[in-house]
Design a protein around this motif. Sequence first.
Motif, PDB file in Angstrom:
ATOM      1  N   PRO A  66       0.800  -1.222   0.000  1.00 11.55           N
ATOM      2  CA  PRO A  66       0.000   0.000   0.000  1.00 11.55           C
ATOM      3  C   PRO A  66       0.842   1.287   0.000  1.00 11.55           C
ATOM      4  CG  PRO A  66      -0.471  -1.359   1.944  1.00 11.55           C
ATOM      5  CD  PRO A  66       0.549  -2.069   1.145  1.00 11.55           C
ATOM      6  N   ALA A  67       2.024   1.263   0.597  1.00 10.61           N
ATOM      7  CA  ALA A  67       2.865   2.463   0.651  1.00 10.61           C
ATOM      8  C   ALA A  67       3.935   2.476  -0.440  1.00 10.61           C
ATOM      9  CB  ALA A  67       3.540   2.558   2.018  1.00 10.61           C
ATOM     10  N   SER A  68       3.991   1.413  -1.231  1.00 17.32           N
ATOM     11  CA  SER A  68       5.017   1.313  -2.270  1.00 17.32           C
ATOM     12  C   SER A  68       4.778   2.318  -3.389  1.00 17.32           C
ATOM     13  CB  SER A  68       5.035  -0.089  -2.881  1.00 17.32           C
ATOM     14  OG  SER A  68       5.354  -1.048  -1.922  1.00 17.32           O
ATOM     15  N   ILE A  69       5.868   2.699  -4.019  1.00 12.95           N
ATOM     16  CA  ILE A  69       5.818   3.537  -5.209  1.00 12.95           C
ATOM     17  C   ILE A  69       6.149   2.631  -6.380  1.00 12.95           C
ATOM     18  CG2 ILE A  69       6.915   5.442  -6.449  1.00 12.95           C
ATOM     19  CD1 ILE A  69       7.496   6.699  -3.681  1.00 12.95           C
ATOM     20  N   LEU A  70       5.221   2.540  -7.318  1.00 17.07           N
ATOM     21  CA  LEU A  70       5.447   1.722  -8.499  1.00 17.07           C
ATOM     22  C   LEU A  70       6.274   2.529  -9.488  1.00 17.07           C
ATOM     23  CD1 LEU A  70       4.964  -0.962  -9.916  1.00 17.07           C
ATOM     24  CD2 LEU A  70       2.817  -0.021 -10.799  1.00 17.07           C
ATOM     25  N   GLY A  71       7.430   2.011  -9.833  1.00 15.01           N
ATOM     26  CA  GLY A  71       8.349   2.738 -10.684  1.00 15.01           C
ATOM     27  C   GLY A  71       8.689   2.016 -11.962  1.00 15.01           C
ATOM     28  N   ARG A  72       9.301   2.759 -12.838  1.00 17.75           N
ATOM     29  CA  ARG A  72       9.834   2.242 -14.098  1.00 17.75           C
ATOM     30  C   ARG A  72      11.166   2.943 -14.308  1.00 17.75           C
ATOM     31  NH1 ARG A  72       8.815  -0.207 -18.921  1.00 17.75           N
ATOM     32  NH2 ARG A  72       9.564   0.805 -20.814  1.00 17.75           N
ATOM     33  N   ILE A  73      12.140   2.217 -14.782  1.00 13.17           N
ATOM     34  CA  ILE A  73      13.435   2.804 -15.091  1.00 13.17           C
ATOM     35  C   ILE A  73      13.700   2.539 -16.566  1.00 13.17           C
ATOM     36  CG2 ILE A  73      14.738   0.779 -14.334  1.00 13.17           C
ATOM     37  CD1 ILE A  73      16.852   2.797 -13.277  1.00 13.17           C
ATOM     38  N   THR A  74      14.090   3.579 -17.269  1.00 13.11           N
ATOM     39  CA  THR A  74      14.268   3.459 -18.712  1.00 13.11           C
ATOM     40  C   THR A  74      15.498   4.206 -19.177  1.00 13.11           C
ATOM     41  OG1 THR A  74      13.096   3.634 -20.823  1.00 13.11           O
ATOM     42  CG2 THR A  74      12.873   5.483 -19.332  1.00 13.11           C
ATOM     43  N   SER A  75      15.961   3.820 -20.331  1.00 14.08           N
ATOM     44  CA  SER A  75      17.067   4.515 -20.964  1.00 14.08           C
ATOM     45  C   SER A  75      16.647   4.873 -22.372  1.00 14.08           C
ATOM     46  CB  SER A  75      18.320   3.643 -21.013  1.00 14.08           C
ATOM     47  OG  SER A  75      19.313   4.291 -21.767  1.00 14.08           O
ATOM     48  N   VAL A  76      16.503   6.136 -22.623  1.00 15.02           N
ATOM     49  CA  VAL A  76      16.246   6.584 -23.986  1.00 15.02           C
ATOM     50  C   VAL A  76      17.561   7.004 -24.624  1.00 15.02           C
ATOM     51  CG1 VAL A  76      13.892   7.263 -23.561  1.00 15.02           C
ATOM     52  CG2 VAL A  76      15.703   8.921 -23.240  1.00 15.02           C
ATOM     53  N   MET A  77      18.640   6.727 -23.941  1.00 12.72           N
ATOM     54  CA  MET A  77      19.949   7.135 -24.421  1.00 12.72           C
ATOM     55  C   MET A  77      20.619   6.067 -25.272  1.00 12.72           C
ATOM     56  SD  MET A  77      20.011  10.028 -23.147  1.00 12.72           S
ATOM     57  CE  MET A  77      18.870  10.804 -22.047  1.00 12.72           C
ATOM     58  N   GLN A  78      19.966   4.961 -25.528  1.00 10.66           N
ATOM     59  CA  GLN A  78      20.577   3.853 -26.248  1.00 10.66           C
ATOM     60  C   GLN A  78      21.091   4.211 -27.642  1.00 10.66           C
ATOM     61  OE1 GLN A  78      17.415   1.093 -25.854  1.00 10.66           O
ATOM     62  NE2 GLN A  78      18.129   0.330 -23.899  1.00 10.66           N
ATOM     63  N   PRO A  79      20.431   5.106 -28.411  1.00  8.40           N
ATOM     64  CA  PRO A  79      20.966   5.391 -29.740  1.00  8.40           C
ATOM     65  C   PRO A  79      22.202   6.293 -29.735  1.00  8.40           C
ATOM     66  CG  PRO A  79      18.815   6.419 -29.461  1.00  8.40           C
ATOM     67  CD  PRO A  79      19.132   5.676 -28.207  1.00  8.40           C
ATOM     68  N   LEU A  80      22.682   6.681 -28.561  1.00  8.75           N
ATOM     69  CA  LEU A  80      23.821   7.593 -28.508  1.00  8.75           C
ATOM     70  C   LEU A  80      25.102   6.937 -28.999  1.00  8.75           C
ATOM     71  CD1 LEU A  80      23.299   9.405 -25.095  1.00  8.75           C
ATOM     72  CD2 LEU A  80      22.654  10.178 -27.361  1.00  8.75           C
ATOM     73  N   SER A  82      29.356   6.684 -29.080  1.00 12.45           N
ATOM     74  CA  SER A  82      30.297   6.482 -27.973  1.00 12.45           C
ATOM     75  C   SER A  82      31.044   7.757 -27.603  1.00 12.45           C
ATOM     76  CB  SER A  82      31.292   5.386 -28.345  1.00 12.45           C
ATOM     77  OG  SER A  82      31.985   5.769 -29.530  1.00 12.45           O
ATOM     78  N   GLN A  83      30.664   8.895 -28.158  1.00 14.81           N
ATOM     79  CA  GLN A  83      31.314  10.160 -27.821  1.00 14.81           C
ATOM     80  C   GLN A  83      31.000  10.534 -26.376  1.00 14.81           C
ATOM     81  OE1 GLN A  83      30.404  13.271 -30.580  1.00 14.81           O
ATOM     82  NE2 GLN A  83      30.523  11.924 -32.347  1.00 14.81           N
ATOM     83  N   PRO A  84      31.912  11.302 -25.733  1.00 18.42           N
ATOM     84  CA  PRO A  84      31.675  11.676 -24.335  1.00 18.42           C
ATOM     85  C   PRO A  84      30.406  12.514 -24.139  1.00 18.42           C
ATOM     86  CG  PRO A  84      33.908  12.272 -25.023  1.00 18.42           C
ATOM     87  CD  PRO A  84      33.202  11.757 -26.225  1.00 18.42           C
ATOM     88  N   LEU A  85      30.092  13.369 -25.096  1.00 18.12           N
ATOM     89  CA  LEU A  85      28.881  14.182 -25.010  1.00 18.12           C
ATOM     90  C   LEU A  85      27.953  13.825 -26.162  1.00 18.12           C
ATOM     91  CD1 LEU A  85      30.360  17.680 -24.115  1.00 18.12           C
ATOM     92  CD2 LEU A  85      29.175  16.110 -22.600  1.00 18.12           C
ATOM     93  N   ALA A  86      26.675  13.784 -25.873  1.00 19.65           N
ATOM     94  CA  ALA A  86      25.697  13.450 -26.897  1.00 19.65           C
ATOM     95  C   ALA A  86      25.583  14.586 -27.909  1.00 19.65           C
ATOM     96  CB  ALA A  86      24.349  13.204 -26.244  1.00 19.65           C
ATOM     97  N   LEU A  87      25.383  14.213 -29.164  1.00 15.39           N
ATOM     98  CA  LEU A  87      25.160  15.201 -30.216  1.00 15.39           C
ATOM     99  C   LEU A  87      23.709  15.682 -30.141  1.00 15.39           C
ATOM    100  CD1 LEU A  87      26.929  13.310 -33.141  1.00 15.39           C
ATOM    101  CD2 LEU A  87      27.822  15.254 -31.831  1.00 15.39           C
TER     102      LEU A  87
END
Length: 187
Positions: A66-80, A82-87
């Motif tokens: 009843p007190a739990s927070i239902l969460g989701r964890i995602t990565s939309v960064m997959q198409p990045l 290998s450069q240190p900073l995203a274009l």
Amino acid sequence: MTLRASTGTIPAPPPPPVIPEGSRSGTGPLSAELLIVCLDPEDAVDTLAGFLKANDIVFDPALAGPASILGRITSVMQPLSSQPLALPSELETCSAALCTELQSMHRLRLVLTLGISAHIAVLGACGIPLSRLDFRPGEITHLPDGLLLADGCHFPNKPFPADMLAQRRSALTELSPKIRAALRPAV
């Protein structure tokens, strides 16, 4: 068809696509009220174990109390790349994918971004110009549509100075009660 005064009628825009459960990478259901956006969900779950346990955040509805927070964890960064900073073009692609995911999460109340790239992608997904909202680690911001945005720092999986890692953990620990209070306000 939608009426348009100057030229007559135009076709109505199509409804946003619905993501079927399980079709996007990530952990947790699309019915979650908390979305954590990060670079690597698998590493993040391990790194955030203490944070998740302290806030009773679960990714499986069957484990939710009843007190739990239902969460989701995602990565939309997959198409990045290998450069240190995203274009910028890569972040636009990430934002479009995240926009579809956000629109499919009808119970979503709060997004926790881990890192500046995740913050930028979420702003883009919500149609908010970058100049309107700086990255503010440790703070929760109310977006115009009512969604809450909490900014946290990215936890790298490579060797990282211990003092900086401790600072990032401390900042997330301080953000923890704010997130809990935002999702489970005292009655």
